[in-house]
Each structure stands twice: as structure tokens, then as C-alpha cells.
Design a protein around this motif. Structure first.
Motif, PDB file in Angstrom:
ATOM      1  N   GLU A  32       0.831  -1.205   0.000  1.00 50.58           N
ATOM      2  CA  GLU A  32       0.000   0.000   0.000  1.00 50.58           C
ATOM      3  C   GLU A  32       0.865   1.254   0.000  1.00 50.58           C
ATOM      4  O   GLU A  32       1.909   1.303   0.661  1.00 50.58           O
ATOM      5  N   ILE A  33       0.432   2.241  -0.761  1.00 53.26           N
ATOM      6  CA  ILE A  33       0.994   3.586  -0.691  1.00 53.26           C
ATOM      7  C   ILE A  33       0.071   4.415   0.195  1.00 53.26           C
ATOM      8  O   ILE A  33      -1.138   4.427  -0.006  1.00 53.26           O
ATOM      9  N   TYR A  34       0.628   5.100   1.175  1.00 55.22           N
ATOM     10  CA  TYR A  34      -0.192   5.896   2.085  1.00 55.22           C
ATOM     11  C   TYR A  34      -0.514   7.247   1.456  1.00 55.22           C
ATOM     12  O   TYR A  34       0.373   8.079   1.248  1.00 55.22           O
ATOM     13  N   ARG A  35      -1.764   7.450   1.152  1.00 56.91           N
ATOM     14  CA  ARG A  35      -2.219   8.695   0.544  1.00 56.91           C
ATOM     15  C   ARG A  35      -2.808   9.606   1.612  1.00 56.91           C
ATOM     16  O   ARG A  35      -3.403   9.148   2.588  1.00 56.91           O
ATOM     17  N   LYS A  36      -2.642  10.898   1.398  1.00 54.54           N
ATOM     18  CA  LYS A  36      -3.171  11.861   2.359  1.00 54.54           C
ATOM     19  C   LYS A  36      -4.689  11.866   2.393  1.00 54.54           C
ATOM     20  O   LYS A  36      -5.287  12.217   3.418  1.00 54.54           O
ATOM     21  N   ASP A  37      -5.327  11.516   1.257  1.00 53.66           N
ATOM     22  CA  ASP A  37      -6.788  11.497   1.235  1.00 53.66           C
ATOM     23  C   ASP A  37      -7.361  10.203   1.809  1.00 53.66           C
ATOM     24  O   ASP A  37      -8.585  10.021   1.855  1.00 53.66           O
TER      25      ASP A  37
END
Length: 450
Positions: A25-30
Motif C-alpha cells: 500500500e501507498i499511504y495517501r493523504k486522502d
């Protein structure tokens, strides 16, 4: 490869093992979920009780899932089709494990022979003027696919471990003082292993930094032909006198299964990578912390799959929360790789607490009932309208949080219907009295009372 999978279809899965996993997973701000690539981890767990034989494998793929998937299907074929038995000596088991790795490596390279040949032709084709040619890049990506591999065999109450790469196998041991100790049984084949650095120096790679440019930095793995047969085309490795990266595993065992051994963990390296970023290890190392977390989950879960998945979910949650609250600009905390955890239980006890507690509550409600909850039938008391916070089922089995209370077998008639067991005579008598006094039934059609 489908045929290989079919060969092991009739081999029972090990009931004493469970798997937990989470995709990268890439941690997105949204907060939206974004994966970097498809899941590349693979695993298996089989048991043949008549042979006192069980085997477990975990494969942490890189560059794509192809090699890990191949190894998952091919490895059991070399271990479970008569090669091992309860009469196998320790040396025979170790030789079988070693040969299984080499067989998987050979067969995988054969499966991509066409890609290897096409790549060699294109490298010498003068019409291919750029290394960025799409077809050439696609072939190079195929030759870079590989996997770490950790395989564990238990036979005749002894444990054997074979591995390449850095997917750890750890035994969690309960000490007399009540603490849990982690014993790593596998070797990390990376540049942090002094023996591997010495081996690289012996083939002409005196500067270990050369291998740091070859991802993911394994000194041993399955697949990844680019750093094996094709290593001469890699500038960082071209000075080597022989293949620098090996597929031959290091094998440990046989290790007698001690009664103090609680459970075995096999897992992808990303689990400890993430755990090291969020857990303070002032009182112990990361592996001991992982064993402690797993031991805690045994007290909260009723299945081994639940234990394994709960451990993975907890680490994912901790890592994500840590990354979301960090104020520095470290790029190492913006994503995580695939996570897989295989738990093989030996002597740890799964939780029965939740089921037992709810069952006791229901027993108490029967032992000290209120008048409006009960009805009497044939001198036996059963729950008629249980409280809403105490869900019940008519079945005698227990699933999830549903609790079954067995009261008795109700008699049925010749059609399979339950015979009437509630006495309505009092109701019928009172109904007749009210009707006789003309106080129950209102006049019909607006007429007068009769």
C-alpha cells in the motif's frame, strides 16, 4: 503449472497452521487505498499425518509474482510425493530440501528460456539502437523476477528449515519465567551476512557495494536470472568470476520439537521492517516483540487464521498510524510492501474466552429467569424471548458470536413437524368466558350488540 498444482490437490492442508496477509500500500493523504503492484507473496501448508510429515513454505516475490507462484506450486511436488517419510534420516531430509530448491530453480529457468533467448538475440541485434526499446525492457523485467523462499519441514518430531533470501523462520519459546523468546532458524542472505560477503569476495566482488545496486540486494534467491546466468550484462557484477547470486539454500536441522516451543512463524521481511519503525525495542529485539504480539493474539482468537490475520492487521494499523502522524520527510514511511505471516502452532492455547463468557451468561439467565422470559413445556424450562443483547440460535453449533443453547430434542410427528408443546387451554377457556359475556368482540357493520 496447473498440472503441478493438481498433483497436490489430494494432500490435506495442515490444520495446525494459519495464514494472514495484507497487500502492499501507498499511504495517501486522502486516505484512499493505492497499491504499488499486485500481491507477490505466496505460501503453502500441508500435512500427512500417516507419515508424521508436515511442510510449510513462504515465498516473498520481487519484480512480479511469477517466480513465487511457480515455486509455491513446484516445491511441494519435490517434498510430498514419497521423497520423505517418518523413517528418513536427518541427512536424507536435508538433502531432499536442498535438492528441491535446486529443482525449482532449474525448472523455473527452463520455463523462461524463450525470454532468455530473445533477450540475448536483441542484445546483439544492431537494429535495436536503444536500451529503452519496449520489447527489450519487457524481457529484462522478466529476467529480473525472483523470490526469497523459506521452507520448513517437520518429520518424526524434528524440524528442518531451508531458505534463500531474507524471509525469516522463527520459533517462539516460552521461558520458565513466563517470557517469550524468539529463536531465528533461518539465515538472511543479504550483505549484512558476513559469510555471504566473504563468499562474494571469493568470486571477485571485493566491494560488497556492487551488489547494492541490484535490487532487492539478495545474495541468494530463486529466479532472477539477470544476476545469475546473465550477470555478465550487469555492470556492477560483470567482474565476478562466477555467478554471484545462488539458489542453493542453507539448511538447518533436525531440531527436536521441545515442549517449550509455542509456535513457529514464517513471514515476509516487510513485517519486521514495518514493526521496527513503530515499536520501541528497548526491552528486547523486533523478533521477540513479534512473538509477544502473536502470543497476545492467541488469547483473543479462536482460530489460527484469526491469529495470523490479527497480527498482520495490527502491524498494518500501527504502521499506517505512525506514518500519518510523522512530521519528518522520511520517504521510508510513505508506503509498505506485501505482508504475509504463517503461524504453525505447537503448544499455544487458542482463546475460548468469548464463547465461554456468553455461554455462561445464557446459563445464568436460565438458572435465574424472570417470569416473562420463560415458559414451561413438559416440565422443562427453555428460553422463549431472550434479551436482545444475548443472541441465540436454534442450532447446537457455535459460529462467530452466535451462541447455541441445547435444551432438548423436541418430538416430531410422522410428517417431520414439531408436535405442539405449548398448552393453550387456559387461553381458550378465558377466551370463551369473554365471548360469553359479549365483551370481547365488537359489533359488526355498525350494528348493535347482540
Amino acid at each position: 503449472m496447473e498440472n503441478l498444482a493438481n498433483w497436490t490437490d489430494d494432500i490435506p492442508l495442515c490444520k495446525n497452521a494459519g495464514i494472514g496477509s495484507a497487500n502492499n500500500e501507498i499511504y495517501r493523504k486522502d486516505g484512499k487505498r493505492l497499491e504499488m503492484h499486485p500481491m507477490q507473496d505466496r505460501y503453502f501448508h500441508f500435512s500427512q499425518e500417516d507419515l508424521q510429515l508436515s511442510t510449510y513454505g513462504l515465498f516473498d516475490g520481487f519484480g512480479g509474482p511469477g517466480c513465487a507462484d511457480f515455486a509455491m506450486k513446484r516445491m511441494p511436488v519435490d517434498l510430498l510425493l514419497g521423497q520423505l517419510s517418518a523413517n528418513s534420516t536427518d541427512e536424507a531430509v536435508k538433502d531432499t530440501l536442498r535438492q528441491a530448491f535446486l529443482n525449482v530453480e532449474r525448472d523455473y529457468i527452463e520455463s523462461i528460456t524463450e525470454s532468455i533467448t530473445s533477450h540475448m538475440v536483441m542484445k546483439f541485434d544492431t537494429s535495436v539502437r536503444s536500451s529503452n526499446d519496449p520489447k527489450l525492457r519487457r524481457l529484462e523485467s522478466i529476467l529480473a523476477v525472483g523470490t526469497s523462499a523459506t521452507v520448513v519441514v517437520t518429520v518424526n518430531q524434528k524440524l528442518f528449515v531451508a531458505n534463500v533470501g531474507d524471509s525469516p523462520a522463527v520459533i517462539c519459546q516460552l521461558m520458565p519465567n513466563g517470557r517469550v523468546r524468539a529463536l531465528q532458524l533461518s539465515c538472511d542472505h543479504t550483505l549484512g551476512n558476513e559469510d555471504e560477503v566473504l563468499r562474494l569476495a571469493q568470486v571477485g566482488l571485493n566491494q560488497s557495494d556492487h551488489l547494492r545496486l541490484v535490487q532487492p540486494g539478495y545474495t541468494r534467491c530463486l529466479g532472477c536470472h539477470r544476476v545469475k546466468g546473465g550477470y555478465k550484462d550487469v555492470p556492477e557484477l560483470s567482474c565476478a568470476r562466477d555467478e554471484p547470486v545462488l539458489a542453493e539454500p542453507e539448511v538447518q536441522g533436525g531440531i527436536p520439537l521441545d515442549p517449550s516451543y509455542q509456535f513457529l512463524l514464517i513471514f515476509s521481511r516487510s513485517i519486521t521492517d514495518c514493526l521496527s519503525q513503530v515499536v520501541s525495542t528497548e526491552t528486547g529485539d523486533i523478533l521477540s516483540e513479534l512473538c509477544r504480539i502473536t502470543a497476545d493474539q492467541f488469547t483473543e482468537n479462536t482460530t489460527l487464521t484469526g491469529v495470523a490475520q490479527s497480527v498482520v492487521d495490527k502491524i498494518v494499523r500501527m504502521h499506517r498510524e505512525q506514518c500519518e502522524t510523522r512530521t519528518d520527510s522520511l520517504t521510508s514511511c510513505t508506503s509498505r510492501e506485501d505482508m504475509s505471516l504463517l503461524v504453525r502452532n505447537f503448544n499455544a492455547k487458542l482463546s475460548l474466552g468469548r464463547r465461554k463468557k456468553v455461554s455462561q451468561d445464557l446459563i445464568m439467565s436460565i438458572a435465574t429467569p424472570s417470569q416473562d422470559l420463560l415458559m414451561t413445556a413438559h416440565n422443562e424450562t427453555i428460553v422463549s424471548n431472550p434479551p436482545r443483547h444475548r443472541p441465540t440460535r436454534s442450532s447446537t453449533t457455535t459460529e462467530s458470536s452466535d451462541v447455541a443453547v441445547k435444551v432438548r430434542d423436541l418430538p416430531v410427528d410422522e410428517n417431520g413437524r414439531i408436535k405442539p408443546y405449548v398448552d393453550f387451554s387456559h387461553f381458550n377457556r378465558e377466551f370463551a368466558n369473554y365471548k360469553a359475556r359479549n365483551t370481547l368482540i365488537p359489533p359488526l357493520n355498525g350494528g348493535t350488540e347482540s
